[in-house]
Design a protein around this motif. Structure first.
Motif, short mmCIF file in Angstrom:
data_model
loop_
_atom_site.label_atom_id
_atom_site.label_comp_id
_atom_site.label_asym_id
_atom_site.label_seq_id
_atom_site.Cartn_x
_atom_site.Cartn_y
_atom_site.Cartn_z
N UNK A 1 0.86 -1.18 0.00
CA UNK A 1 0.00 0.00 0.00
C UNK A 1 0.90 1.24 0.00
N UNK A 2 0.68 2.13 -0.95
CA UNK A 2 1.46 3.36 -1.09
C UNK A 2 0.63 4.53 -0.56
N UNK A 3 1.22 5.29 0.35
CA UNK A 3 0.55 6.50 0.83
C UNK A 3 1.57 7.63 0.90
N UNK A 4 1.10 8.84 0.60
CA UNK A 4 1.99 9.99 0.64
C UNK A 4 2.53 10.16 2.05
N UNK A 5 3.80 10.51 2.14
CA UNK A 5 4.41 10.79 3.44
C UNK A 5 4.04 12.21 3.83
N UNK A 6 3.49 12.32 5.03
CA UNK A 6 3.07 13.59 5.59
C UNK A 6 3.64 13.68 7.01
N UNK A 7 3.50 14.82 7.67
CA UNK A 7 3.94 14.87 9.07
C UNK A 7 3.28 13.80 9.94
N UNK B 1 10.02 21.56 -11.65
CA UNK B 1 8.91 20.61 -11.60
C UNK B 1 7.73 21.16 -10.82
N UNK B 2 6.55 20.77 -11.26
CA UNK B 2 5.32 21.04 -10.53
C UNK B 2 5.31 20.10 -9.32
N UNK B 3 4.89 20.57 -8.15
CA UNK B 3 4.84 19.69 -6.98
C UNK B 3 4.04 18.40 -7.20
N UNK B 4 3.10 18.40 -8.15
CA UNK B 4 2.33 17.20 -8.46
C UNK B 4 3.19 16.10 -9.10
N UNK B 5 4.38 16.46 -9.57
CA UNK B 5 5.27 15.48 -10.18
C UNK B 5 6.13 14.76 -9.14
N UNK B 6 6.06 15.19 -7.90
CA UNK B 6 6.83 14.59 -6.81
C UNK B 6 5.93 13.62 -6.06
N UNK B 7 6.38 12.36 -5.95
CA UNK B 7 5.62 11.31 -5.27
C UNK B 7 6.53 10.73 -4.19
N UNK B 8 6.28 11.10 -2.94
CA UNK B 8 7.10 10.64 -1.81
C UNK B 8 6.21 9.75 -0.95
N UNK C 1 10.34 3.32 1.64
CA UNK C 1 10.15 4.72 1.31
C UNK C 1 10.55 4.87 -0.15
N UNK C 2 9.68 5.52 -0.92
CA UNK C 2 9.91 5.73 -2.34
C UNK C 2 9.83 7.22 -2.64
N UNK C 3 10.84 7.73 -3.34
CA UNK C 3 10.83 9.11 -3.82
C UNK C 3 10.89 9.04 -5.34
N UNK C 4 9.78 9.37 -5.99
CA UNK C 4 9.65 9.24 -7.43
C UNK C 4 9.24 10.57 -8.04
N UNK D 1 13.75 15.35 2.65
CA UNK D 1 13.54 14.51 1.46
C UNK D 1 12.14 14.71 0.89
N UNK D 2 11.16 14.87 1.77
CA UNK D 2 9.78 15.07 1.32
C UNK D 2 9.65 16.37 0.52
N UNK D 3 10.40 17.39 0.91
CA UNK D 3 10.31 18.70 0.26
C UNK D 3 11.21 18.84 -0.96
N UNK D 4 12.26 18.04 -1.06
CA UNK D 4 13.25 18.20 -2.14
C UNK D 4 12.63 17.90 -3.50
#
Length: 173
Positions: free
Chosen positions: A8-14, A54-61, A73-76, A46-49
């Motif tokens: 299961x993939x979920x966005x990393x948040x605080x 790039x548009x922030x929508x192109x970052x998948x952490x 943890x995946x940074x794509x 890493x979440x912010x980098x």
């Protein structure tokens, strides 16, 4: 993104970054290569980098869980470095040599293909022998070298790429 397998993939948040930090702590050999000490601050960094173009929508952490356990943890980045490419900036696996990395990568590749991407690229620290072996075994090919500044030190990175062959439709959670 939807759940399509045991992963299961979920966005990393605080809210879930402590679980991501657990995965970071399972990869201390990786962080030792650059004298980094994983912390909540490094997860947030890493979440912010993201490359400025790039548009922030192109970052998948993502935090990837398996049987309700933090597994990866995946940074794509999508549409980077070229429109038809994805760039895998980070893949950290909590339980090594269990096949999780291979299965998570296969799911990512399927999702990228379904989104119309034709290539996946990444970089590996030149002296990270286990990662060099893993990516080569997954069908990635070296395609150049560059350098990266980490922890105020310059490191040589070997660039890898893989063409994404067409397969059946899949979605990520």
């Amino acid at each position: 993104m939807k759940k399509t397998s045991a992963y299961h993939f979920e966005k990393i948040t605080p809210h879930n970054q402590k679980a991501a930090l657990e995965v970071y702590h399972q990869n201390l050999d990786y962080f030792a290569l650059t004298a980094e000490i994983p912390s909540l601050a490094s997860v947030a960094q890493d979440r912010a980098a993201c490359p400025p173009q790039l548009d922030p929508e192109q970052k998948h952490f993502f935090l990837v869980t398996f049987e309700n356990r933090p597994m990866a943890v995946v940074d794509l980045l999508t549409g980077y470095p070229e429109d038809a490419s994805g760039y895998l900036g980070l893949l950290l696996i909590a339980e090594h040599r269990q096949g999780h990395g291979q299965k998570i990568l296969a799911q990512l590749e399927d999702w990228l293909r379904d989104q119309g991407f034709q290539r996946l690229e990444l970089g590996v620290l030149e002296h990270n022998t286990p990662a060099l072996a893993f990516w080569t075994a997954q069908g990635f090919h070296p395609c150049g070298k560059s350098s990266v500044l980490l922890n105020q030190q310059s490191y040589t990175v070997i660039k890898f790429a893989k063409t994404l062959a067409h397969k059946k439709a899949t979605s990520l959670p």
